[in-house]
Design an enzyme around this catalytic site. Sequence first.
Site, short mmCIF file in Angstrom:
data_model
loop_
_atom_site.label_atom_id
_atom_site.label_comp_id
_atom_site.label_asym_id
_atom_site.label_seq_id
_atom_site.Cartn_x
_atom_site.Cartn_y
_atom_site.Cartn_z
N GLN A 34 0.83 -1.18 -0.02
CA GLN A 34 -0.12 0.29 -0.07
C GLN A 34 1.05 1.53 -0.19
O GLN A 34 0.25 1.94 -0.60
CB GLN A 34 -1.08 -0.20 1.08
CG GLN A 34 -2.07 -0.78 1.34
CD GLN A 34 -2.92 -1.09 2.49
OE1 GLN A 34 -2.58 -2.41 2.87
NE2 GLN A 34 -4.69 -0.51 2.20
N HIS A 54 -1.85 -4.72 -12.77
CA HIS A 54 -1.54 -5.13 -14.10
C HIS A 54 -2.11 -5.72 -15.43
O HIS A 54 -2.33 -4.93 -16.12
CB HIS A 54 0.56 -5.08 -14.41
CG HIS A 54 1.33 -4.50 -12.89
ND1 HIS A 54 2.17 -4.83 -12.81
CD2 HIS A 54 1.21 -3.20 -12.89
CE1 HIS A 54 2.86 -4.33 -12.29
NE2 HIS A 54 1.77 -3.24 -11.98
N ASP A 67 2.58 0.99 -8.42
CA ASP A 67 3.63 0.68 -8.05
C ASP A 67 4.43 1.51 -7.88
O ASP A 67 5.62 1.72 -7.56
CB ASP A 67 3.81 1.19 -10.44
CG ASP A 67 2.98 0.16 -10.65
OD1 ASP A 67 2.67 -1.27 -10.47
OD2 ASP A 67 3.28 0.26 -12.14
N ARG A 92 4.07 -0.21 13.33
CA ARG A 92 4.40 -1.20 12.56
C ARG A 92 3.52 -0.67 11.19
O ARG A 92 3.23 -0.44 10.64
CB ARG A 92 2.25 -1.25 13.07
CG ARG A 92 1.75 -2.58 12.15
CD ARG A 92 0.98 -3.59 12.52
NE ARG A 92 0.30 -3.94 11.55
CZ ARG A 92 -0.80 -5.02 11.13
NH1 ARG A 92 -2.06 -4.11 11.88
NH2 ARG A 92 -0.44 -6.12 10.43
N HIS A 137 1.14 -9.37 4.62
CA HIS A 137 0.07 -7.98 4.52
C HIS A 137 0.12 -8.65 3.23
O HIS A 137 -0.54 -6.95 2.51
CB HIS A 137 1.03 -6.85 5.14
CG HIS A 137 -1.16 -5.68 5.48
ND1 HIS A 137 -0.65 -5.11 6.93
CD2 HIS A 137 -1.88 -5.64 4.63
CE1 HIS A 137 -2.03 -4.58 6.61
NE2 HIS A 137 -2.95 -5.27 5.46
N ASN A 181 -1.71 -10.63 8.92
CA ASN A 181 -2.29 -9.68 9.21
C ASN A 181 -4.00 -9.90 8.45
O ASN A 181 -4.51 -10.80 7.06
CB ASN A 181 -2.26 -8.44 8.44
CG ASN A 181 -2.99 -7.31 8.06
OD1 ASN A 181 -3.19 -6.72 9.44
ND2 ASN A 181 -4.23 -6.95 7.05
N GLU A 182 -4.64 -10.14 9.19
CA GLU A 182 -6.29 -9.58 9.19
C GLU A 182 -6.54 -11.47 7.63
O GLU A 182 -6.83 -11.42 6.37
CB GLU A 182 -6.75 -8.86 8.27
CG GLU A 182 -7.27 -7.55 9.05
CD GLU A 182 -7.71 -6.70 8.22
OE1 GLU A 182 -8.02 -5.64 9.40
OE2 GLU A 182 -8.04 -6.60 7.41
N ASN A 324 -7.68 -5.85 14.69
CA ASN A 324 -7.96 -4.90 13.66
C ASN A 324 -9.77 -4.76 14.37
O ASN A 324 -10.09 -6.04 14.00
CB ASN A 324 -7.23 -5.11 12.47
CG ASN A 324 -6.61 -5.34 12.51
OD1 ASN A 324 -5.84 -4.52 13.03
ND2 ASN A 324 -5.70 -5.24 10.70
N TYR A 326 -13.22 -2.22 12.78
CA TYR A 326 -13.50 -0.52 12.52
C TYR A 326 -15.07 -0.97 12.18
O TYR A 326 -15.59 0.72 12.57
CB TYR A 326 -13.10 -0.63 10.77
CG TYR A 326 -11.78 -0.90 10.30
CD1 TYR A 326 -11.27 0.48 10.56
CD2 TYR A 326 -11.33 -2.04 10.62
CE1 TYR A 326 -10.14 0.44 9.40
CE2 TYR A 326 -9.76 -1.73 9.56
CZ TYR A 326 -8.80 -1.00 9.48
OH TYR A 326 -8.20 -0.92 9.10
N GLU A 393 -5.17 -1.75 14.51
CA GLU A 393 -5.99 -1.09 12.89
C GLU A 393 -6.86 -0.65 13.98
O GLU A 393 -7.70 -1.19 14.33
CB GLU A 393 -6.40 -1.90 11.62
CG GLU A 393 -4.87 -1.74 11.29
CD GLU A 393 -4.58 -3.00 9.44
OE1 GLU A 393 -6.31 -1.97 9.14
OE2 GLU A 393 -3.99 -3.49 9.45
#
Length: 497
Positions: A34, A54, A67, A92, A137, A181-182, A324, A326, A393
């Site tokens: 990311q 891509h 990219d 992190r 991740h 992660n997740e 995590n 939200y 998170e």
Amino acid sequence: MKWLLVLIYACTSYAEDYVFPPNFQFGVATASYQVEGGWNASGKGENIWDVLTHNRPELIYDQSNGDIACDTYNKAITDVQLLKSLGVDFYRFSFSWSRILPVGTSNKINPDGIRYYNELIDELLKNGIKPFATMFHWDLPQPLQEIGGWPNPVVADLFVDYANVLFEHFGDRVKDWITFNEPAVFCGGGYEDGSKAPAYKGNGFGVYLCAHTVLRAHGKAYRLYESKYKASQGGRVGITLDTYWFEPSSDKPEDIEAGEITIQMNFGWFAHPIYSKEGDYPSVMKERIAEKSSTEGFPRSRLPEFTPEEIEEIRGSSDFFGLNHYTTNKCTPLPAGWGIPPSQWTDIGTMCYYETNWEIGASSWLAVVPWGFRKLLVWIKNEYNNPEVIITENGFSDKGELNDCRRINYYNTYLEELLKAIHEDGCNISGYTAWSFLDNFEWMRGFTEKFGVIYVDFDDPDRSRTPKMSYYVYKNILATKRVDWKFTPDSFNECEF
């Protein structure tokens, strides 16, 4: 009556009066794909997100890719100064498996990948910031996907080889490790509904095969560290699991049961094998999938079985509970005959939704429901004997506003519920991580949704950074160890809450 009201007020605890414990740690988070960019720089191999963005750009909302992203591959050192100014205890970040091992296997190590992460880790430590490192991740090396990816059980051993390389090269300085992660998200999105790379649809099989390999890989990596590195390096290893809070849609028994089934089969799916006393998948999950598989005409359950040795290896394989969170859903049983089996959601058999009056962020799934956060923390305390929880998170999406009052409202209200969970419910919570440090590539949504406390200008070749209002509000929370609704940073307009 006047004096009685004064006495009641004086004896009442309010969340804004609570402070975070002295040893409570704060941080911010990012993920390699990311933010890093440098997608093919200096020996890095391709990962599944490189290939997806891509080859199938139409799947990304704005046809963008990672990219360049935030270009932290070239800006990591200067970004550390922004972290230092923010006042975080830890940062992190995640390693890019393909930057360390270009073809995914440990027989070929990329020296530039080792250099890059050594420089980042050393710079963090030089500035008094602890590195909090995630091994995986979501960016699986493409050569491993070509042998089947996570549904292939061999990938568990290849992950352990990768973990060993990380421990060997960075474990003298990294003391806090997250294996995955997740996994519910990358297994469900990658191998069930096609909403994440590699975007396969597994029809009620791939998602469980993926999860089974991931849990085995996690247990093996934990035991490797425990037996080979823990005594000399003195660190700890955990995993980060994600979940909504699933609130029953009413107090009817069937809705209460729907809420519990949903959290067990989304969250307990990974948490129960690691954190429960007995280990293994939740009994309700094993029973429901076996029953569904039988009615669908299969000779055995679509949910794989652990061996007794694997149950023992995985059970207790975490030194903390990475969480995590939200948002919240309300849940009720699915209507009879709804959905096309086999699938993960027809296995669960519930329908979850948002209340129409809940505030929604830029992400269509992100409703602001702070009370659900506290309920989840209490559920974890009761279900798993009050483990040490680190919020790895938590955050809010908007369109990139610098005067990001909605994000500030989110942080303040969710942190108040966290404080209540600590002070009123006795939950064992030791840290909080804001997602995210920087605006970044938000997976299938590209650059259309922004979670950062720092604005990144993706139209600027230099990817210039501008701290938002939330950066300074979060900085004040870290400095004072409390939520202050009245705090307004200089040069920003006051928020109306």
